[in-house]
Motif scaffolding. Structure first.
Motif, PDB file in Angstrom:
ATOM      1  N   TYR A  17       0.836  -1.202   0.000  1.00 59.69           N
ATOM      2  CA  TYR A  17       0.000   0.000   0.000  1.00 59.69           C
ATOM      3  C   TYR A  17       0.873   1.255   0.000  1.00 59.69           C
ATOM      4  O   TYR A  17       0.625   2.197  -0.746  1.00 59.69           O
ATOM      5  CB  TYR A  17      -0.924  -0.012   1.217  1.00 59.69           C
ATOM      6  N   LEU A  18       1.907   1.263   0.818  1.00 59.48           N
ATOM      7  CA  LEU A  18       2.829   2.397   0.878  1.00 59.48           C
ATOM      8  C   LEU A  18       3.459   2.650  -0.493  1.00 59.48           C
ATOM      9  O   LEU A  18       3.481   3.787  -0.973  1.00 59.48           O
ATOM     10  CB  LEU A  18       3.926   2.130   1.912  1.00 59.48           C
ATOM     11  N   VAL A  19       3.949   1.602  -1.131  1.00 62.53           N
ATOM     12  CA  VAL A  19       4.588   1.733  -2.448  1.00 62.53           C
ATOM     13  C   VAL A  19       3.609   2.338  -3.453  1.00 62.53           C
ATOM     14  O   VAL A  19       3.950   3.258  -4.204  1.00 62.53           O
ATOM     15  CB  VAL A  19       5.105   0.361  -2.935  1.00 62.53           C
ATOM     16  N   LYS A  20       2.385   1.857  -3.449  1.00 63.33           N
ATOM     17  CA  LYS A  20       1.365   2.343  -4.382  1.00 63.33           C
ATOM     18  C   LYS A  20       1.053   3.825  -4.159  1.00 63.33           C
ATOM     19  O   LYS A  20       0.990   4.617  -5.098  1.00 63.33           O
ATOM     20  CB  LYS A  20       0.093   1.511  -4.223  1.00 63.33           C
ATOM     21  N   GLU A  21       0.908   4.218  -2.903  1.00 64.04           N
ATOM     22  CA  GLU A  21       0.553   5.601  -2.588  1.00 64.04           C
ATOM     23  C   GLU A  21       1.707   6.568  -2.871  1.00 64.04           C
ATOM     24  O   GLU A  21       1.491   7.683  -3.332  1.00 64.04           O
ATOM     25  CB  GLU A  21       0.077   5.719  -1.135  1.00 64.04           C
ATOM     26  N   GLY A  26       4.253  10.684  -7.175  1.00 64.48           N
ATOM     27  CA  GLY A  26       5.413  10.943  -8.031  1.00 64.48           C
ATOM     28  C   GLY A  26       6.731  10.548  -7.406  1.00 64.48           C
ATOM     29  O   GLY A  26       7.795  10.956  -7.867  1.00 64.48           O
ATOM     30  N   GLY A  27       6.676   9.756  -6.364  1.00 60.59           N
ATOM     31  CA  GLY A  27       7.887   9.350  -5.666  1.00 60.59           C
ATOM     32  C   GLY A  27       8.232   7.897  -5.889  1.00 60.59           C
ATOM     33  O   GLY A  27       7.586   7.183  -6.652  1.00 60.59           O
ATOM     34  N   VAL A  28       9.268   7.460  -5.180  1.00 60.67           N
ATOM     35  CA  VAL A  28       9.745   6.085  -5.261  1.00 60.67           C
ATOM     36  C   VAL A  28       9.882   5.549  -3.837  1.00 60.67           C
ATOM     37  O   VAL A  28      10.410   6.231  -2.962  1.00 60.67           O
ATOM     38  CB  VAL A  28      11.121   6.029  -5.982  1.00 60.67           C
ATOM     39  N   ALA A  29       9.411   4.316  -3.626  1.00 60.68           N
ATOM     40  CA  ALA A  29       9.526   3.646  -2.325  1.00 60.68           C
ATOM     41  C   ALA A  29      10.331   2.370  -2.540  1.00 60.68           C
ATOM     42  O   ALA A  29       9.785   1.321  -2.858  1.00 60.68           O
ATOM     43  CB  ALA A  29       8.152   3.341  -1.757  1.00 60.68           C
ATOM     44  N   GLU A  30      11.635   2.481  -2.373  1.00 56.93           N
ATOM     45  CA  GLU A  30      12.511   1.343  -2.638  1.00 56.93           C
ATOM     46  C   GLU A  30      12.725   0.500  -1.389  1.00 56.93           C
ATOM     47  O   GLU A  30      12.806   1.018  -0.279  1.00 56.93           O
ATOM     48  CB  GLU A  30      13.862   1.839  -3.146  1.00 56.93           C
ATOM     49  N   ALA A  36      25.521  -5.298   5.810  1.00 57.93           N
ATOM     50  CA  ALA A  36      26.397  -5.163   6.975  1.00 57.93           C
ATOM     51  C   ALA A  36      25.647  -4.898   8.284  1.00 57.93           C
ATOM     52  O   ALA A  36      26.227  -5.012   9.349  1.00 57.93           O
ATOM     53  CB  ALA A  36      27.395  -4.035   6.732  1.00 57.93           C
ATOM     54  N   ARG A  37      24.368  -4.538   8.188  1.00 61.54           N
ATOM     55  CA  ARG A  37      23.634  -4.164   9.404  1.00 61.54           C
ATOM     56  C   ARG A  37      22.250  -4.766   9.424  1.00 61.54           C
ATOM     57  O   ARG A  37      21.571  -4.837   8.416  1.00 61.54           O
ATOM     58  CB  ARG A  37      23.480  -2.636   9.470  1.00 61.54           C
ATOM     59  N   ARG A  38      21.826  -5.140  10.596  1.00 63.88           N
ATOM     60  CA  ARG A  38      20.454  -5.594  10.788  1.00 63.88           C
ATOM     61  C   ARG A  38      19.629  -4.426  11.314  1.00 63.88           C
ATOM     62  O   ARG A  38      20.165  -3.399  11.698  1.00 63.88           O
ATOM     63  CB  ARG A  38      20.429  -6.731  11.809  1.00 63.88           C
ATOM     64  N   SER A  39      18.325  -4.584  11.301  1.00 65.49           N
ATOM     65  CA  SER A  39      17.391  -3.622  11.908  1.00 65.49           C
ATOM     66  C   SER A  39      17.319  -2.277  11.200  1.00 65.49           C
ATOM     67  O   SER A  39      17.017  -1.263  11.826  1.00 65.49           O
ATOM     68  CB  SER A  39      17.737  -3.403  13.389  1.00 65.49           C
ATOM     69  N   VAL A  40      17.605  -2.249   9.908  1.00 72.04           N
ATOM     70  CA  VAL A  40      17.432  -1.008   9.154  1.00 72.04           C
ATOM     71  C   VAL A  40      15.971  -0.895   8.723  1.00 72.04           C
ATOM     72  O   VAL A  40      15.257  -1.904   8.654  1.00 72.04           O
ATOM     73  CB  VAL A  40      18.372  -0.936   7.923  1.00 72.04           C
ATOM     74  N   PRO A  41      15.492   0.317   8.438  1.00 71.15           N
ATOM     75  CA  PRO A  41      14.094   0.478   8.014  1.00 71.15           C
ATOM     76  C   PRO A  41      13.781  -0.307   6.730  1.00 71.15           C
ATOM     77  O   PRO A  41      14.678  -0.657   5.966  1.00 71.15           O
ATOM     78  CB  PRO A  41      13.979   1.984   7.760  1.00 71.15           C
ATOM     79  N   ASP A  42      12.502  -0.570   6.513  1.00 72.15           N
ATOM     80  CA  ASP A  42      12.066  -1.382   5.372  1.00 72.15           C
ATOM     81  C   ASP A  42      12.173  -0.662   4.030  1.00 72.15           C
ATOM     82  O   ASP A  42      12.496  -1.279   3.020  1.00 72.15           O
ATOM     83  CB  ASP A  42      10.601  -1.802   5.554  1.00 72.15           C
ATOM     84  N   ARG A  43      11.858   0.620   4.001  1.00 72.79           N
ATOM     85  CA  ARG A  43      11.766   1.348   2.735  1.00 72.79           C
ATOM     86  C   ARG A  43      12.476   2.690   2.797  1.00 72.79           C
ATOM     87  O   ARG A  43      12.518   3.339   3.839  1.00 72.79           O
ATOM     88  CB  ARG A  43      10.305   1.617   2.380  1.00 72.79           C
ATOM     89  N   VAL A  44      13.022   3.097   1.648  1.00 75.02           N
ATOM     90  CA  VAL A  44      13.572   4.443   1.480  1.00 75.02           C
ATOM     91  C   VAL A  44      12.615   5.160   0.536  1.00 75.02           C
ATOM     92  O   VAL A  44      12.371   4.706  -0.579  1.00 75.02           O
ATOM     93  CB  VAL A  44      14.988   4.413   0.859  1.00 75.02           C
ATOM     94  N   ILE A  45      12.071   6.274   0.998  1.00 76.69           N
ATOM     95  CA  ILE A  45      11.086   7.022   0.230  1.00 76.69           C
ATOM     96  C   ILE A  45      11.717   8.315  -0.275  1.00 76.69           C
ATOM     97  O   ILE A  45      12.263   9.092   0.516  1.00 76.69           O
ATOM     98  CB  ILE A  45       9.852   7.399   1.093  1.00 76.69           C
ATOM     99  N   THR A  46      11.637   8.512  -1.577  1.00 76.05           N
ATOM    100  CA  THR A  46      12.073   9.784  -2.160  1.00 76.05           C
ATOM    101  C   THR A  46      10.877  10.383  -2.893  1.00 76.05           C
ATOM    102  O   THR A  46      10.216   9.713  -3.685  1.00 76.05           O
ATOM    103  CB  THR A  46      13.263   9.602  -3.120  1.00 76.05           C
ATOM    104  N   LEU A  47      10.615  11.645  -2.570  1.00 76.57           N
ATOM    105  CA  LEU A  47       9.525  12.406  -3.172  1.00 76.57           C
ATOM    106  C   LEU A  47      10.087  13.708  -3.729  1.00 76.57           C
ATOM    107  O   LEU A  47      11.068  14.238  -3.186  1.00 76.57           O
ATOM    108  CB  LEU A  47       8.438  12.710  -2.133  1.00 76.57           C
TER     109      LEU A  47
END
Length: 90
Positions: A17-21, A26-30, A36-47
């Protein structure tokens, strides 16, 4: 609008749902992973014309781990934002 089942929504559906919205805006949700690290956030959002956002998705009732919270708290020092996205089913 995302429709949730009574027992809640799995994290994968919240992410989809986040990716679609974000795409509608006009952004990207990669997907974000770090070898090298655990516990990083799921998505990087650029708008357009906004700072980078790091998003942690959780299923209904989900909570970030202590390691995830520590990682999230480091993000503002890098001129980016980190927040959690929890779809609450009511």
């Amino acid at each position: 609008m995302l429709k949730a089942r009574k027992e809640g929504l799995p994290e994968s559906k919240v992410e989809a749902y986040l990716v679609k919205e974000v795409k509608k805006l006009g952004g990207v949700a990669e997907k974000f992973t770090s070898p090298a690290r655990r516990s990083v956030p799921d998505r990087v959002i650029t708008l357009p014309n906004l700072p980078v956002f790091f998003i942690e998705c959780k299923a209904t009732g989900g909570k970030p781990t202590d390691a995830q919270l520590r990682d999230h708290n480091k993000r503002p020092r890098t001129n980016s934002s980190c927040c959690g996205l929890i779809y609450e089913c009511r």
